[in-house]
Scaffold this motif. Sequence first.
Motif, PDB file in Angstrom:
ATOM      1  N   GLU A  74       0.848  -1.188   0.000  1.00 59.66           N
ATOM      2  CA  GLU A  74       0.000   0.000   0.000  1.00 59.66           C
ATOM      3  C   GLU A  74       0.887   1.243   0.000  1.00 59.66           C
ATOM      4  OE1 GLU A  74      -3.535   1.904   2.845  1.00 59.66           O
ATOM      5  OE2 GLU A  74      -2.133   0.423   3.651  1.00 59.66           O
ATOM      6  N   LYS A 179     -10.220   0.719  -0.709  1.00 59.59           N
ATOM      7  CA  LYS A 179     -10.068   0.462   0.721  1.00 59.59           C
ATOM      8  C   LYS A 179     -11.234   1.076   1.490  1.00 59.59           C
ATOM      9  CE  LYS A 179      -6.816   1.159   4.567  1.00 59.59           C
ATOM     10  NZ  LYS A 179      -5.522   1.777   4.961  1.00 59.59           N
ATOM     11  N   THR A 211      -7.105  -4.281   2.043  1.00 60.62           N
ATOM     12  CA  THR A 211      -5.951  -3.447   2.348  1.00 60.62           C
ATOM     13  C   THR A 211      -5.818  -3.145   3.837  1.00 60.62           C
ATOM     14  OG1 THR A 211      -6.461  -2.332   0.252  1.00 60.62           O
ATOM     15  CG2 THR A 211      -4.736  -1.344   1.604  1.00 60.62           C
ATOM     16  N   CYS A 212      -4.666  -3.399   4.395  1.00 63.26           N
ATOM     17  CA  CYS A 212      -4.210  -2.893   5.682  1.00 63.26           C
ATOM     18  C   CYS A 212      -5.252  -2.970   6.796  1.00 63.26           C
ATOM     19  CB  CYS A 212      -3.692  -1.466   5.502  1.00 63.26           C
ATOM     20  SG  CYS A 212      -2.515  -0.945   6.791  1.00 63.26           S
ATOM     21  N   THR A 237      -0.291  -3.497   2.246  1.00 68.24           N
ATOM     22  CA  THR A 237      -0.475  -2.826   3.522  1.00 68.24           C
ATOM     23  C   THR A 237       0.609  -1.778   3.745  1.00 68.24           C
ATOM     24  OG1 THR A 237      -0.746  -3.187   5.916  1.00 68.24           O
ATOM     25  CG2 THR A 237       0.838  -4.586   4.785  1.00 68.24           C
ATOM     26  N   TRP A 239       1.386  -0.887   7.208  1.00 64.64           N
ATOM     27  CA  TRP A 239       1.040  -1.158   8.606  1.00 64.64           C
ATOM     28  C   TRP A 239       2.069  -0.505   9.531  1.00 64.64           C
ATOM     29  CZ3 TRP A 239      -3.202  -4.349   9.979  1.00 64.64           C
ATOM     30  CH2 TRP A 239      -3.350  -4.573  11.345  1.00 64.64           C
ATOM     31  N   SER A 248       2.955  -5.949  12.769  1.00 64.57           N
ATOM     32  CA  SER A 248       2.457  -6.324  11.442  1.00 64.57           C
ATOM     33  C   SER A 248       2.463  -7.828  11.197  1.00 64.57           C
ATOM     34  CB  SER A 248       3.281  -5.613  10.364  1.00 64.57           C
ATOM     35  OG  SER A 248       4.670  -5.913  10.539  1.00 64.57           O
ATOM     36  N   GLN A 252      -0.671 -10.488  10.768  1.00 66.29           N
ATOM     37  CA  GLN A 252      -0.810 -11.231   9.511  1.00 66.29           C
ATOM     38  C   GLN A 252      -0.883 -12.730   9.771  1.00 66.29           C
ATOM     39  OE1 GLN A 252       2.705  -9.889   7.437  1.00 66.29           O
ATOM     40  NE2 GLN A 252       2.051  -7.755   7.516  1.00 66.29           N
ATOM     41  N   ASN A 267       4.284  -5.102   2.937  1.00 63.82           N
ATOM     42  CA  ASN A 267       4.264  -3.864   3.711  1.00 63.82           C
ATOM     43  C   ASN A 267       5.273  -2.869   3.147  1.00 63.82           C
ATOM     44  OD1 ASN A 267       3.550  -2.091   5.756  1.00 63.82           O
ATOM     45  ND2 ASN A 267       4.499  -3.244   7.420  1.00 63.82           N
ATOM     46  N   PHE A 275       7.051   1.505   9.831  1.00 62.55           N
ATOM     47  CA  PHE A 275       6.509   0.666   8.764  1.00 62.55           C
ATOM     48  C   PHE A 275       7.525  -0.428   8.446  1.00 62.55           C
ATOM     49  CE2 PHE A 275       4.493   4.795   7.814  1.00 62.55           C
ATOM     50  CZ  PHE A 275       3.169   4.427   7.667  1.00 62.55           C
TER      51      PHE A 275
END
Length: 480
Positions: A74, A179, A211-212, A237, A239, A248, A252, A267, A275
């Motif tokens: 993302e 999203k 998404t995320c 994502t 995240w 994250s 997941q 990610n 992130f």
Amino acid sequence: MLFTFSIIWGLLRGILASSDDYVAAVVEHSPILAPILPVNVSTAQSLMMKNLASYEKHAINAKQSGAQIVVFPEDGIYGVTLGPFTNLPYMENIPSSTAISTENINPCLSEVQFEDRPVLRRLSCLARDLSIAIVANMGDVQPCQPLTDKGCRTTTKLAKYNTDVAFDTDGRLLAKYHKKHLFFEYEYTEPESASLAVFTTSFGVKFGLFTCFDMLFQKPAQELVRRLGIKNIAFPTAWINSFPYLASVAVQQAWSRAMGVNVLAANLHIPTYNFTGSGIYSSGKVISEFMSSVPGESELLMGKVNANPLGNPPKIGGDDHYVNKSYKPDPEKHPQFVYKALVGNEGAVDACHGNFCCHAKFSRQELDGELYALGAFSGMDEHEPEEYKIQVCTLRKCATTLSQCSQQTNASQTMFSFLSINGSFSESTFIYPVFMLGNRQLLQPEFVHVGNGSMTYNDQSVAVLTATLYGRIFTETVRE
């Protein structure tokens, strides 16, 4: 003759057994960030092409290693620095889902039609040239009517969506997804409903797409699995890790395990902003995992995945309920856990938040300077523009004192040989079983038994950062 037949049958069995397998790749991408100040379309496109050049290198490497699909993160094409008054030059008009499903749209073969949409065209050509399916995230701009369309800006009459796109191995556009659950993303429009985006690739695997932040909600994430029977999820994502229990990779893995599906999670990699963390999972089994605090480090993850993993989601239904948009949650407000410290090398501890109680038993090698506590919380977690109900039992390393247990910690050394947690969860609670080691890595699911609102680890000693039962309640109406 019999010997020859046995050899042939053995070969056929091997082919049939592997016919459901595919090779997946995900990319944790370190993006070139868009400038904070407004730029023109030419400048925006130039920056996006630089990020797409990085995508191309990873896609080539993935294809050369046998990948049939590659998933990118993302916001990977322009980063996370855009706002509602600066992101328009980075947007492109993506064909509608109806047109995508009926018109055989291939931007790579339609140079004139997509001349003004270079991102779509480059992604399409990359998929076609390499013969690899591609999932990426970009901005979609659509005309709208302020009087009838939710979130339509009266000044521009444009809606801007955080959007995933999927391309087949011939460059054909297979699907797009807007999203639904935005996380402080004021630059995007929230779609009126959560769409269920699916696509089937040329190698015969059907994927769901979301998404995320969507991962923490019933729609669309769980509905793809429960209603449509989707077993493979492509998950772009961005995240932001909240160590330890909303890290994250831990979330997941937990979602993949709880839902009994494959998750291809890509990610962003911007450790300065927390992130990082990507992976490939099959019913919680870690096929490939990456989390690094080193800035500027992109990573390509690969793995062979069985398209029909064993496992089924728990039978918890209900509906997502949304806060009235006239109500504004406090973005600085976080769940206020009740914490009780672990004492000694082994024992038990209880923590209650109101009528919701958590219980833990443990055996460890107590380490001076590392404080662990069991935390309990039941109530609303507020994230603008919506809030949602959670119930959480979390055993975790605390920063320093008991009053600082809610602060983030991302490493630990205390070794546990036994650990069990359970809570008085509502029957309608969907539980994400999160278990993260002291070095921020994951354990394979066979080492952590999960069931009936409980989690147990009982094997060789490992350093534990957190063991958490993170519960979401979808059936209770939140503040109106």
